[in-house]
Design an enzyme around this catalytic site. Sequence first.
Site, PDB file in Angstrom:
ATOM      1  N   ARG A   1      46.010  47.500  36.761  1.00  0.00           N
ATOM      2  CA  ARG A   1      46.622  48.717  37.301  1.00  0.00           C
ATOM      3  C   ARG A   1      48.055  48.806  36.785  1.00  0.00           C
ATOM      4  O   ARG A   1      48.659  47.806  36.386  1.00  0.00           O
ATOM      5  CB  ARG A   1      46.634  48.690  38.823  1.00  0.00           C
ATOM      6  CG  ARG A   1      45.255  48.622  39.487  1.00  0.00           C
ATOM      7  CD  ARG A   1      45.405  48.602  41.003  1.00  0.00           C
ATOM      8  NE  ARG A   1      44.122  48.606  41.686  1.00  0.00           N
ATOM      9  CZ  ARG A   1      43.486  47.513  42.104  1.00  0.00           C
ATOM     10  NH1 ARG A   1      44.021  46.310  41.894  1.00  0.00           N
ATOM     11  NH2 ARG A   1      42.325  47.599  42.731  1.00  0.00           N
TER      12      ARG A   1
ATOM     13  N   HIS B   1      45.925  54.215  33.799  1.00  0.00           N
ATOM     14  CA  HIS B   1      44.667  54.149  34.536  1.00  0.00           C
ATOM     15  C   HIS B   1      43.476  54.519  33.653  1.00  0.00           C
ATOM     16  O   HIS B   1      42.361  54.048  33.881  1.00  0.00           O
ATOM     17  CB  HIS B   1      44.718  55.060  35.760  1.00  0.00           C
ATOM     18  CG  HIS B   1      43.855  54.575  36.894  1.00  0.00           C
ATOM     19  ND1 HIS B   1      44.159  53.433  37.609  1.00  0.00           N
ATOM     20  CD2 HIS B   1      42.702  55.046  37.416  1.00  0.00           C
ATOM     21  CE1 HIS B   1      43.228  53.240  38.530  1.00  0.00           C
ATOM     22  NE2 HIS B   1      42.332  54.195  38.434  1.00  0.00           N
TER      23      HIS B   1
END
Length: 307
Positions: free
Chosen positions: A155, A250
């Site tokens: 992430r 992402h």
Amino acid sequence: MSSKIDAFALLGMWLKEREIQNQSAHTLRAYERDVSDFILFCGKRNLPLSDLETSDLREYLAYKVECHQLSSSSLQRMLSAIRQFMKWAEHSEYMRFNPADNFQLKRQSRPLPGLVDIETVNQILDQPAPETEAQQQMWLRDKAILELLYSSGLRLAEVQSLRIKDVDFNRQLLRITGKGNKTRIVPFGAKAKEAVMNWLQVYPLWHGDFVPEANVFITQKGNPLGARQIENRVKFQAQRAGVNVDLHPHLLRHCFASHMLSNSGDLRAVQEMLGHSNLTTTQIYTHVDFDHLAKVYDQAHPRAAKK
């Protein structure tokens, strides 16, 4: 709970308990915002939380849709926060009944994540370095970021907070602190290892001596690189490679998950590497690679093709 003040006092007690349970600051702020808004709504209608019914919760959510045009995902998030707060209040005997307990919103179908094919990812990661020395140094840092995002499915916040001591070059493992301060160990590939090691040769020129607690990715002034800065650099390097894709961290995580699952078929392993607590979150990637599914079907099903 007879007044608005009591409700906010309870909210503070609940948030304090969540903080002790190592809930992230971002999540706590979202909980406080969503539950406070609901408490204010009840206060304007002179509705003590102890007397709430399911119809009152339904009226609140309808009000949010009508006045604020909230999406289904936003409503689900708000309902989840309110439900957890009321569950705690009921368990602590501040409420006799939790009207949110069995209340459900109809879930919309979840959209498939965007995807970039392997050739395009390689075009971005393998592009030549810029000409000037300053830009070459920036590229070495950015390449290390890109490689880790794609190599390990990290992430944005996990890349941003990665520290020198979290990288084990010998075993090619990263110690990652994810959502809810949960830690996991994930591998990184040979290309990512090479990219990070090349970047760390530049690191002392920007930061000085290596400190185990220091962030891996920093600015030219030696400060930790911010989330927005990382996003901008990822987009910039995609544009520099001549790729017509709105690349963001992402999206590279999506690519990692889809490409890993397509080539391995090991859903559990991908779940562990992504840090998903629920397997259903990972299962969305089983719907992405239709070409791979069709090939498996043709090869495996006895009635798929003519003999």
